[in-house]
Design a protein around this motif. Structure first.
Motif, PDB file in Angstrom:
ATOM      1  N   MET A   1       0.851  -1.196   0.000  1.00 38.85           N
ATOM      2  CA  MET A   1       0.000   0.000   0.000  1.00 38.85           C
ATOM      3  C   MET A   1       0.885   1.244   0.000  1.00 38.85           C
ATOM      4  SD  MET A   1      -2.768   1.354   2.825  1.00 38.85           S
ATOM      5  CE  MET A   1      -3.700  -0.161   2.729  1.00 38.85           C
ATOM      6  N   HIS A   2       0.498   2.219  -0.797  1.00 35.31           N
ATOM      7  CA  HIS A   2       1.259   3.459  -0.901  1.00 35.31           C
ATOM      8  C   HIS A   2       0.431   4.586  -0.273  1.00 35.31           C
ATOM      9  CE1 HIS A   2       3.298   6.705  -3.583  1.00 35.31           C
ATOM     10  NE2 HIS A   2       3.822   6.672  -2.380  1.00 35.31           N
ATOM     11  N   ILE A   3       0.976   5.237   0.747  1.00 28.86           N
ATOM     12  CA  ILE A   3       0.303   6.313   1.466  1.00 28.86           C
ATOM     13  C   ILE A   3       1.134   7.583   1.346  1.00 28.86           C
ATOM     14  CG2 ILE A   3      -0.469   7.142   3.715  1.00 28.86           C
ATOM     15  CD1 ILE A   3      -0.971   4.261   4.526  1.00 28.86           C
ATOM     16  N   ILE A   4       0.479   8.662   1.009  1.00 28.87           N
ATOM     17  CA  ILE A   4       1.123   9.979   0.990  1.00 28.87           C
ATOM     18  C   ILE A   4       0.623  10.776   2.189  1.00 28.87           C
ATOM     19  CG2 ILE A   4       1.218  12.218  -0.184  1.00 28.87           C
ATOM     20  CD1 ILE A   4       3.021  10.203  -1.473  1.00 28.87           C
ATOM     21  N   LEU A   5       1.551  11.355   2.957  1.00 29.86           N
ATOM     22  CA  LEU A   5       1.203  12.227   4.077  1.00 29.86           C
ATOM     23  C   LEU A   5       1.359  13.667   3.600  1.00 29.86           C
ATOM     24  CD1 LEU A   5       3.232   9.710   5.545  1.00 29.86           C
ATOM     25  CD2 LEU A   5       1.606  10.482   7.267  1.00 29.86           C
ATOM     26  N   LEU A   6       0.244  14.263   3.254  1.00 27.75           N
ATOM     27  CA  LEU A   6       0.238  15.608   2.673  1.00 27.75           C
ATOM     28  C   LEU A   6       0.176  16.639   3.784  1.00 27.75           C
ATOM     29  CD1 LEU A   6       0.103  17.025  -0.137  1.00 27.75           C
ATOM     30  CD2 LEU A   6      -2.387  17.060   0.144  1.00 27.75           C
ATOM     31  N   HIS A   7       1.114  17.577   3.781  1.00 22.82           N
ATOM     32  CA  HIS A   7       1.160  18.561   4.864  1.00 22.82           C
ATOM     33  C   HIS A   7       1.636  19.909   4.336  1.00 22.82           C
ATOM     34  CE1 HIS A   7       5.624  18.643   5.295  1.00 22.82           C
ATOM     35  NE2 HIS A   7       5.534  17.413   4.812  1.00 22.82           N
ATOM     36  N   ASN A   8       1.263  20.954   5.043  1.00 25.25           N
ATOM     37  CA  ASN A   8       1.728  22.288   4.693  1.00 25.25           C
ATOM     38  C   ASN A   8       3.124  22.520   5.271  1.00 25.25           C
ATOM     39  OD1 ASN A   8      -0.240  22.265   7.085  1.00 25.25           O
ATOM     40  ND2 ASN A   8       0.953  24.111   7.529  1.00 25.25           N
ATOM     41  N   ARG A   9       3.969  23.215   4.496  1.00 26.06           N
ATOM     42  CA  ARG A   9       5.270  23.667   5.005  1.00 26.06           C
ATOM     43  C   ARG A   9       5.372  25.149   4.677  1.00 26.06           C
ATOM     44  NH1 ARG A   9       9.968  19.803   3.745  1.00 26.06           N
ATOM     45  NH2 ARG A   9       9.833  20.623   1.623  1.00 26.06           N
ATOM     46  N   ASP A  10       4.726  25.935   5.524  1.00 23.47           N
ATOM     47  CA  ASP A  10       4.627  27.373   5.278  1.00 23.47           C
ATOM     48  C   ASP A  10       4.932  28.190   6.524  1.00 23.47           C
ATOM     49  OD1 ASP A  10       2.403  26.576   6.661  1.00 23.47           O
ATOM     50  OD2 ASP A  10       0.926  27.315   5.230  1.00 23.47           O
ATOM     51  N   HIS A  11       5.598  27.557   7.509  1.00 20.84           N
ATOM     52  CA  HIS A  11       5.838  28.245   8.772  1.00 20.84           C
ATOM     53  C   HIS A  11       6.857  29.373   8.651  1.00 20.84           C
ATOM     54  CE1 HIS A  11       8.605  24.799   8.525  1.00 20.84           C
ATOM     55  NE2 HIS A  11       9.480  25.590   9.112  1.00 20.84           N
ATOM     56  N   ASP A  12       7.692  29.358   7.613  1.00 20.67           N
ATOM     57  CA  ASP A  12       8.673  30.418   7.444  1.00 20.67           C
ATOM     58  C   ASP A  12       8.318  31.343   6.290  1.00 20.67           C
ATOM     59  OD1 ASP A  12       9.075  28.610   5.437  1.00 20.67           O
ATOM     60  OD2 ASP A  12      11.238  28.350   5.767  1.00 20.67           O
ATOM     61  N   LEU A  13       7.066  31.279   5.844  1.00 23.07           N
ATOM     62  CA  LEU A  13       6.660  32.081   4.691  1.00 23.07           C
ATOM     63  C   LEU A  13       6.462  33.548   5.056  1.00 23.07           C
ATOM     64  CD1 LEU A  13       5.903  31.835   1.673  1.00 23.07           C
ATOM     65  CD2 LEU A  13       3.527  31.552   2.387  1.00 23.07           C
ATOM     66  N   LEU A  14       5.891  33.792   6.247  1.00 19.84           N
ATOM     67  CA  LEU A  14       5.607  35.161   6.676  1.00 19.84           C
ATOM     68  C   LEU A  14       6.653  35.615   7.687  1.00 19.84           C
ATOM     69  CD1 LEU A  14       1.736  34.965   7.229  1.00 19.84           C
ATOM     70  CD2 LEU A  14       2.972  35.628   5.155  1.00 19.84           C
ATOM     71  N   GLU A  15       7.073  36.878   7.557  1.00 17.43           N
ATOM     72  CA  GLU A  15       8.051  37.418   8.499  1.00 17.43           C
ATOM     73  C   GLU A  15       7.454  37.526   9.895  1.00 17.43           C
ATOM     74  OE1 GLU A  15      10.789  41.438   9.023  1.00 17.43           O
ATOM     75  OE2 GLU A  15       9.982  40.895   7.055  1.00 17.43           O
ATOM     76  N   ASP A  40       5.155  -3.554   7.301  1.00 15.28           N
ATOM     77  CA  ASP A  40       4.228  -4.582   6.800  1.00 15.28           C
ATOM     78  C   ASP A  40       3.735  -4.277   5.391  1.00 15.28           C
ATOM     79  OD1 ASP A  40       4.438  -5.866   9.270  1.00 15.28           O
ATOM     80  OD2 ASP A  40       2.786  -4.711  10.112  1.00 15.28           O
ATOM     81  N   GLY A  41       4.660  -3.906   4.511  1.00  8.89           N
ATOM     82  CA  GLY A  41       4.295  -3.676   3.118  1.00  8.89           C
ATOM     83  C   GLY A  41       3.714  -2.315   2.825  1.00  8.89           C
ATOM     84  N   VAL A  42       3.657  -1.420   3.821  1.00  8.69           N
ATOM     85  CA  VAL A  42       3.135  -0.069   3.613  1.00  8.69           C
ATOM     86  C   VAL A  42       4.301   0.883   3.367  1.00  8.69           C
ATOM     87  CG1 VAL A  42       1.905   1.865   4.663  1.00  8.69           C
ATOM     88  CG2 VAL A  42       1.113  -0.480   5.056  1.00  8.69           C
ATOM     89  N   VAL A  43       4.196   1.655   2.303  1.00  5.40           N
ATOM     90  CA  VAL A  43       5.160   2.718   2.019  1.00  5.40           C
ATOM     91  C   VAL A  43       4.450   4.040   2.284  1.00  5.40           C
ATOM     92  CG1 VAL A  43       6.566   3.856   0.271  1.00  5.40           C
ATOM     93  CG2 VAL A  43       6.352   1.355   0.275  1.00  5.40           C
ATOM     94  N   ALA A  44       4.916   4.766   3.298  1.00  2.81           N
ATOM     95  CA  ALA A  44       4.303   6.044   3.680  1.00  2.81           C
ATOM     96  C   ALA A  44       5.346   7.136   3.565  1.00  2.81           C
ATOM     97  CB  ALA A  44       3.756   5.969   5.104  1.00  2.81           C
ATOM     98  N   GLU A  45       5.073   8.140   2.749  1.00  2.00           N
ATOM     99  CA  GLU A  45       6.059   9.199   2.542  1.00  2.00           C
ATOM    100  C   GLU A  45       5.390  10.574   2.596  1.00  2.00           C
ATOM    101  OE1 GLU A  45       7.802   9.040  -1.338  1.00  2.00           O
ATOM    102  OE2 GLU A  45       6.089   7.998  -2.199  1.00  2.00           O
ATOM    103  N   PRO A  46       6.031  11.533   3.269  1.00  2.01           N
ATOM    104  CA  PRO A  46       5.494  12.896   3.333  1.00  2.01           C
ATOM    105  C   PRO A  46       5.611  13.611   1.986  1.00  2.01           C
ATOM    106  CG  PRO A  46       7.039  12.461   5.136  1.00  2.01           C
ATOM    107  CD  PRO A  46       7.206  11.364   4.133  1.00  2.01           C
ATOM    108  N   LEU A  47       4.644  14.484   1.743  1.00  2.00           N
ATOM    109  CA  LEU A  47       4.678  15.372   0.578  1.00  2.00           C
ATOM    110  C   LEU A  47       4.256  16.751   1.063  1.00  2.00           C
ATOM    111  CD1 LEU A  47       4.921  15.930  -2.480  1.00  2.00           C
ATOM    112  CD2 LEU A  47       2.517  15.223  -2.700  1.00  2.00           C
ATOM    113  N   ALA A  48       5.167  17.712   0.933  1.00  2.00           N
ATOM    114  CA  ALA A  48       4.907  19.051   1.466  1.00  2.00           C
ATOM    115  C   ALA A  48       4.280  19.958   0.420  1.00  2.00           C
ATOM    116  CB  ALA A  48       6.208  19.667   1.968  1.00  2.00           C
TER     117      ALA A  48
END
Length: 366
Positions: A1-15, A40-48
């Motif tokens: 099973m292929h799982i994508i962990l989708l998350h925001n990476r915007d903490h340094d966007l604003l001064e 157990d056969g699961v591939v989980a990877e973050p995507l920002a």
């Protein structure tokens, strides 16, 4: 099973970002879940999602994961962008964890959420929306009051000065929200009493995990017992140190009342999979909904994971269970079902998302 962990990476966007710590925490959650699920056969990877770029859409279209774990809480450091992500995932036909765009949008728009709760007979503090300074002069609610940004979460914009007992302090607190966050201020009747959290997991049936409570210590002596931004995110602050989350001990009747209130609130906003309902329990024992967190913090040190641990579910088991719940909702079957033409399907549950399609149509819409 292929799982994508989708998350925001915007903490340094604003001064100057009043919610920087909360946004940065999401990156750590994605890393923790990826580690917990990759077995157990699961591939989980973050995507920002970087800033306001939408190239993640093409990445997901190419990857076609079996599931997207949706951890996004903002886009371009704007919390209102949170609800855009499920819309895009629906358009791609990808199943995802957590609530729909409508539920996330309602929960973030606190005045609208309170309207829905009241329409469903769910107890929530009396409130007034301040859109300009003059509105604060028209507030006619029993003191004390609490002032918060109308469209933020994670305690953003909350400090001791948010609780007021007279008009001039109310005006100052409202002006601070209007000036800092460029959005209305929500003024609520402040409910003294205990702050109780009800973690919820599952869809049909929905399960309440062991209740937790904020235990306010010395830093809150002679000050409002609220979870301010410092108490939630600034680990070196006295407020953080003296507001630990711990087990909530209520008698059976009161606990059942809190759970029922939370279940009704979660259902009123049509939330899915997992989340947390925050209550203030008055000295008279009445639970009032003060916030609904459809896709709550899944950090291993946060309250939801601690509640799961109290229920005998370690972090890896919790992560796997959230995946199972989302896939069962999206497919109408357990995700371990046999595949292929002619495979029997289980009867669809009443709360199944009807956009979910079969082969050749919308591919497992969430």
């Amino acid at each position: 099973m292929h799982i994508i962990l989708l998350h925001n990476r915007d903490h340094d966007l604003l001064e100057d970002d009043p919610g920087r710590e909360a946004r940065e925490d999401v990156v750590r959650v994605a890393e923790s879940l990826a580690h917990a699920l990759s077995r157990d056969g699961v591939v989980a990877e973050p995507l920002a999602i970087e800033g306001d770029r939408l190239d993640f859409v093409e990445a997901l279209r190419f990857l076609q994961p079996d599931l997207v774990v949706n951890l996004c809480e903002s886009l371009a450091a704007d919390s209102r962008g949170e609800m855009a992500v499920p819309c895009l995932l629906d358009a791609l036909g990808l199943p995802y964890t957590g609530s729909s765009a409508l539920s996330l949008g309602l929960a973030l728009h606190k005045p609208k959420a309170k309207d829905v709760l009241r329409a469903h007979g769910v107890s929530t503090p009396a409130s007034f929306v301040v859109r300009k300074r003059e509105d604060a002069l028209a507030v006619d609610l029993p003191w004390p009051l609490i002032v918060k940004p109308a469209r933020e979460d994670a305690s953003v914009g909350m400090d001791f000065d948010s609780v007021v007992t007279e008009r001039s302090a109310l005006v100052r607190a409202c002006e601070s929200v209007l000036r800092t966050f460029h959005q209305p201020a929500l003024v609520e009747q402040f409910i003294p009493g205990r702050e109780v959290y009800v973690p919820l997991l599952g869809n049909s049936p929905r399960q309440a995990l062991p209740l937790t409570e904020i235990h306010f210590g010395r830093a809150f002596d002679d000050r409002p017992n609220i979870v301010s931004y410092r108490a939630k995110w600034e680990a070196e602050s006295p407020e953080y140190r003296d507001s630990p989350t711990g087990p909530c001990r209520l008698d059976a009747v009161q606990e059942a009342r809190c759970i029922q209130t939370a279940l009704e609130a979660f259902a009123a906003l049509d939330c899915q999979d997992y989340g947390r309902v925050d209550l203030r329990v008055s000295p008279e024992g009445v639970p009032y909904v003060i916030d609904i967190n459809p896709n709550c913090d899944l950090h291993p040190g946060a309250g939801f994971a601690k509640a799961a641990q109290a229920a005998g579910m370690d972090y890896a088991a919790l992560a796997s269970r959230i995946v199972e719940v989302a896939l069962e909702r999206a497919h109408g079957n357990p995700h371990t079902r046999k595949k292929g033409p002619g495979t029997a399907r289980r009867v669809d549950p009443a709360n199944r998302n009807l956009l979910a399609g079969g082969a050749g149509l919308r591919h497992r819409a969430g």
